[in-house]
Write a protein that holds these residues in place. Structure first.
Motif, PDB file in Angstrom:
ATOM      1  N   LEU A 142       0.849  -1.190   0.000  1.00  0.00           N
ATOM      2  CA  LEU A 142       0.000   0.000   0.000  1.00  0.00           C
ATOM      3  C   LEU A 142       0.879   1.233   0.000  1.00  0.00           C
ATOM      4  O   LEU A 142       1.986   1.218   0.538  1.00  0.00           O
ATOM      5  N   GLU A 143       0.375   2.311  -0.585  1.00  0.00           N
ATOM      6  CA  GLU A 143       1.128   3.561  -0.589  1.00  0.00           C
ATOM      7  C   GLU A 143       0.202   4.723  -0.272  1.00  0.00           C
ATOM      8  O   GLU A 143      -0.880   4.849  -0.836  1.00  0.00           O
ATOM      9  N   PHE A 144       0.655   5.578   0.667  1.00  0.00           N
ATOM     10  CA  PHE A 144      -0.100   6.746   1.097  1.00  0.00           C
ATOM     11  C   PHE A 144       0.767   7.988   0.924  1.00  0.00           C
ATOM     12  O   PHE A 144       1.968   7.870   0.657  1.00  0.00           O
ATOM     13  N   PRO A 145       0.204   9.176   1.078  1.00  0.00           N
ATOM     14  CA  PRO A 145       1.002  10.394   0.871  1.00  0.00           C
ATOM     15  C   PRO A 145       2.222  10.517   1.784  1.00  0.00           C
ATOM     16  O   PRO A 145       3.221  11.110   1.389  1.00  0.00           O
ATOM     17  N   PHE A 146       2.164   9.926   2.998  1.00  0.00           N
ATOM     18  CA  PHE A 146       3.248  10.109   3.948  1.00  0.00           C
ATOM     19  C   PHE A 146       4.129   8.871   4.127  1.00  0.00           C
ATOM     20  O   PHE A 146       5.214   8.968   4.668  1.00  0.00           O
ATOM     21  N   PHE A 147       3.681   7.705   3.692  1.00  0.00           N
ATOM     22  CA  PHE A 147       4.479   6.503   3.881  1.00  0.00           C
ATOM     23  C   PHE A 147       3.980   5.414   2.939  1.00  0.00           C
ATOM     24  O   PHE A 147       2.904   5.514   2.365  1.00  0.00           O
ATOM     25  N   ARG A 148       4.811   4.363   2.770  1.00  0.00           N
ATOM     26  CA  ARG A 148       4.389   3.191   1.995  1.00  0.00           C
ATOM     27  C   ARG A 148       4.567   1.944   2.856  1.00  0.00           C
ATOM     28  O   ARG A 148       5.428   1.892   3.735  1.00  0.00           O
ATOM     29  N   VAL A 149       3.735   0.948   2.579  1.00  0.00           N
ATOM     30  CA  VAL A 149       3.738  -0.300   3.342  1.00  0.00           C
ATOM     31  C   VAL A 149       4.139  -1.430   2.406  1.00  0.00           C
ATOM     32  O   VAL A 149       3.597  -1.558   1.300  1.00  0.00           O
ATOM     33  N   TYR A 150       5.104  -2.242   2.840  1.00  0.00           N
ATOM     34  CA  TYR A 150       5.564  -3.378   2.046  1.00  0.00           C
ATOM     35  C   TYR A 150       4.841  -4.657   2.463  1.00  0.00           C
ATOM     36  O   TYR A 150       4.312  -4.750   3.577  1.00  0.00           O
ATOM     37  N   LYS A 151       4.844  -5.628   1.578  1.00  0.00           N
ATOM     38  CA  LYS A 151       4.121  -6.875   1.849  1.00  0.00           C
ATOM     39  C   LYS A 151       4.737  -7.659   2.997  1.00  0.00           C
ATOM     40  O   LYS A 151       4.075  -8.496   3.607  1.00  0.00           O
ATOM     41  N   ASP A 152       6.014  -7.382   3.302  1.00  0.00           N
ATOM     42  CA  ASP A 152       6.629  -8.073   4.427  1.00  0.00           C
ATOM     43  C   ASP A 152       6.310  -7.396   5.754  1.00  0.00           C
ATOM     44  O   ASP A 152       6.821  -7.789   6.802  1.00  0.00           O
ATOM     45  N   GLY A 153       5.450  -6.337   5.710  1.00  0.00           N
ATOM     46  CA  GLY A 153       5.053  -5.655   6.933  1.00  0.00           C
ATOM     47  C   GLY A 153       5.857  -4.412   7.241  1.00  0.00           C
ATOM     48  O   GLY A 153       5.500  -3.652   8.142  1.00  0.00           O
ATOM     49  N   GLY A 154       6.952  -4.176   6.507  1.00  0.00           N
ATOM     50  CA  GLY A 154       7.774  -2.994   6.744  1.00  0.00           C
ATOM     51  C   GLY A 154       7.076  -1.714   6.307  1.00  0.00           C
ATOM     52  O   GLY A 154       6.246  -1.725   5.403  1.00  0.00           O
ATOM     53  N   VAL A 155       7.407  -0.605   6.960  1.00  0.00           N
ATOM     54  CA  VAL A 155       6.839   0.700   6.649  1.00  0.00           C
ATOM     55  C   VAL A 155       7.982   1.672   6.398  1.00  0.00           C
ATOM     56  O   VAL A 155       8.925   1.756   7.190  1.00  0.00           O
ATOM     57  N   GLU A 156       7.917   2.411   5.289  1.00  0.00           N
ATOM     58  CA  GLU A 156       8.942   3.388   4.934  1.00  0.00           C
ATOM     59  C   GLU A 156       8.354   4.790   4.926  1.00  0.00           C
ATOM     60  O   GLU A 156       7.375   5.072   4.247  1.00  0.00           O
ATOM     61  N   SER A 157       8.936   5.688   5.728  1.00  0.00           N
ATOM     62  CA  SER A 157       8.487   7.081   5.751  1.00  0.00           C
ATOM     63  C   SER A 157       8.982   7.785   4.500  1.00  0.00           C
ATOM     64  O   SER A 157      10.111   7.564   4.046  1.00  0.00           O
ATOM     65  N   LEU A 158       8.153   8.637   3.921  1.00  0.00           N
ATOM     66  CA  LEU A 158       8.520   9.371   2.716  1.00  0.00           C
ATOM     67  C   LEU A 158       8.949  10.795   3.041  1.00  0.00           C
ATOM     68  O   LEU A 158       9.169  11.594   2.144  1.00  0.00           O
TER      69      LEU A 158
END
Length: 422
Positions: free
Chosen positions: A131-147
Motif C-alpha cells: 500500500l502507498e499513502f502520501p506520507f508513507f508506503r507499506v511493504y508486503k513483508d510488513g515494513g513501513v517506509e516514511s517518505l
C-alpha cells in the motif's frame, strides 16, 4: 615531443582489434588495443622516420609494449572514456512508487532511464509494495517506509525541551517557547500546540515548526508548549490522542506552582490556556477540547479557547490513510474522524477559531466543522477565517509571505482578544 603533444590531445572512444593484412581473422587478447593507440603508433613512426612492419599479431604486441614503456602518454592500457560515456557511481538501491519512477524516467536521459528501470525492477522483486499513502508506503513483508525526513533545528536561547512522560512504552516530550521580551510582572497565557504530521511524519522539533511556534510565542506573548506526540508506525493512533490529553494533564500539574517545569511554575497563567494545532494538530486540538468539556478541571485552570488551523477531519474522501493506521476505530463514522454532536456540544472552551486555506483540499472539512459546531447547540462563539492564496499548512513552510503573516497575526489577536467572555 611533437608526437607526445599530438597524442595527448586525442580522446579514446572505441575499442578495436588490429590485425595485419596477412593474419587470419582470429581473436587474441594480447593484441587488442584501442584505436587511439594505433593512431599514436603511426604518428610516432612518422616522427622518428621509422618504418614499422608487422608480420604477426605476437610481434605487434611486443613492439607496442616497448612503445608504451617509452612514451608515457601511451602507457595506460585502460581506455580513458569521455565523461559522458564513463561509468557513473551507482547510488544505493531504492524502491520508487509508480508516480516517482515515472517522473524519474521523464527527467533523465535515455541511458539513465533504462538504468533506473532495471534498478526499480530488481528492487521490487526483493521488496514489494503493498500500500502507498502520501506520507508513507507499506511493504508486503510488513515494513513501513516514511517518505518524509526530519530536518535538524538549532534552538535559540528562549527555548527548552521538556519530558512530559518518561514511560518507555509511551514517551511524550515537548519544546517550550518563551517570548523574547516577557513582562516579568505579568504571567503569560499558555498555548498547548500540536503540529501537523498526517499522524506519521514531521515533528515538534523540526526547524519549520520550532520557528513557527516561536513566532506565535513572540507575536502573541504566550508561553507555548509544542508537543511531540506518537506517530505511526512506531506508535499507532489512537496513542497520539492519548498523548495530546496527557500533555494537558501535565500542564495542569503546575497549577500550584510546584510542577516539574520551572518556566510554567513561574510564568504560566493557567486560567488562560489555549489549545491549538495545524492540520493533524487541529484534529487533536478538537479532541482535547471535547474531553475538557467532559472533565472537571482543578480550580485555577481554565481553557479559554481552541485554535484549529487548516484542520484535518474525515468525510471528504481522504480517510483511507487514517483508517489504515488507527488500531481502534469505528470506521468512517469514528468520532475522531467525524466529530459527533455530543462531542461538539461538550467543547470545554469559550471561543473557537478555525482557519481554512483557499488552496487546501481540506478546506471543506474545516467549513463543515464550523457548520456542525454552530448547529450543535454549543454555547460558545466560533469564527471562521479563510486564508487566501495558501495551501495546506503553507504558512508554516513559507513564513515570510504576506498571507502567512496574516495567519500569525490572526492567531495572536484571537489569543489577546479583550472582549472575550472569560
Amino acid at each position: 615531443m611533437a608526437t607526445a603533444r599530438c597524442s595527448s590531445s586525442i580522446l579514446l572512444r572505441t575499442k578495436t582489434t588490429l590485425r595485419p593484412a596477412s593474419a587470419p581473422h582470429q581473436q587474441n587478447p594480447s593484441s587488442t588495443y584501442t584505436s587511439i593507440i594505433q593512431h599514436s603508433r603511426n604518428l610516432i613512426s612518422t616522427a622518428t622516420n621509422k618504418t614499422i612492419h608487422t608480420t604477426t599479431m605476437a610481434s605487434t604486441a611486443r613492439w607496442s609494449t616497448s612503445l608504451l614503456n617509452k612514451y608515457s602518454v601511451l602507457r595506460p592500457r585502460t581506455p580513458i572514456l569521455p565523461p559522458a560515456l564513463a561509468p557513473q557511481p551507482q547510488p544505493p538501491l531504492s524502491t520508487y512508487s509508480t508516480t516517482v519512477h515515472h517522473s524519474i524516467s521523464r527527467s533523465t536521459a535515455t541511458i539513465k532511464k533504462k538504468h533506473a528501470t532495471r534498478r526499480v525492477e530488481a528492487t521490487m522483486e526483493e521488496k514489494e509494495v503493498s500500500l502507498e499513502f502520501p506520507f508513507f508506503r507499506v511493504y508486503k513483508d510488513g515494513g513501513v517506509e516514511s517518505l518524509h525526513s526530519t530536518p535538524v533545528f538549532y534552538p535559540p536561547c528562549d527555548v527548552k525541551d521538556a519530558v512530559i512522560s518518561s514511560d518507555a512504552c509511551a514517551p511524550v516530550t515537548a519544546r517550550i517557547f518563551l517570548p523574547k521580551t516577557p513582562n516579568p510582572n505579568n504571567k503569560l497565557p499558555v498555548l498547548l500546540f500540536f503540529h501537523d504530521s498526517g499522524f506519521c511524519a514531521s515533528s515538534a522539533f523540526t526547524e519549520e515548526y520550532s520557528n513557527h511556534v516561536a513566532a506565535i510565542a513572540n507575536e502573541a506573548k504566550v508561553l507555548a508548549i509544542s508537543v511531540e506526540y506518537a506517530k505511526f508506525p512506531a506508535r499507532s493512533p489512537p496513542e497520539c490522542y492519548e498523548d495530546a490529553w496527557r500533555s494537558l494533564e501535565w500542564v495542569v500539574l503546575h497549577k500550584g506552582g510546584d510542577g516539574p517545569e520551572p518556566w510554567l511554575n513561574e510564568l504560566a497563567d493557567l486560567q488562560r490556556v489555549f489549545i491549538a494545532g495545524s492540520g493533524t494538530g487541529g484534529n487533536l486540538s478538537h479532541w482535547v477540547a471535547s474531553l475538557v468539556g467532559k472533565t472537571v478541571l482543578p480550580r485555577g485552570v481554565s481553557v479559554e479557547g481552541s485554535i484549529l488551523v487548516h484542520p484535518f477531519f474525515g468525510g471528504i474522501g481522504d480517510d483511507d490513510q487514517w483508517l489504515f493506521m488507527c488500531k481502534e476505530k469505528n470506521g468512517p463514522e469514528d468520532p475522531r474522524l467525524k466529530p459527533t454532536v455530543e462531542d461538539l456540544q461538550s467543547l470545554g472552551c469559550k471561543r473557537v477559531l478555525v482557519c481554512v486555506a483557499e488552496k487546501d483540499p481540506l478546506l471543506v472539512a474545516g467549513r463543515n466543522y464550523v457548520t456542525a459546531l454552530k448547529k450543535s447547540g454549543w454555547s460558545g462563539s466560533v469564527e471562521l477565517v479563510e486564508n487566501l492564496g495558501l495551501g495546506h499548512c503553507e504558512h508554516v513552510y513559507k513564513p515570510y509571505e504576506d498571507s502567512s503573516r496574516e495567519v500569525l497575526k490572526k492567531i495572536a489577536s484571537f489569543i489577546n482578544e479583550k472582549n472575550c467572555c472569560c
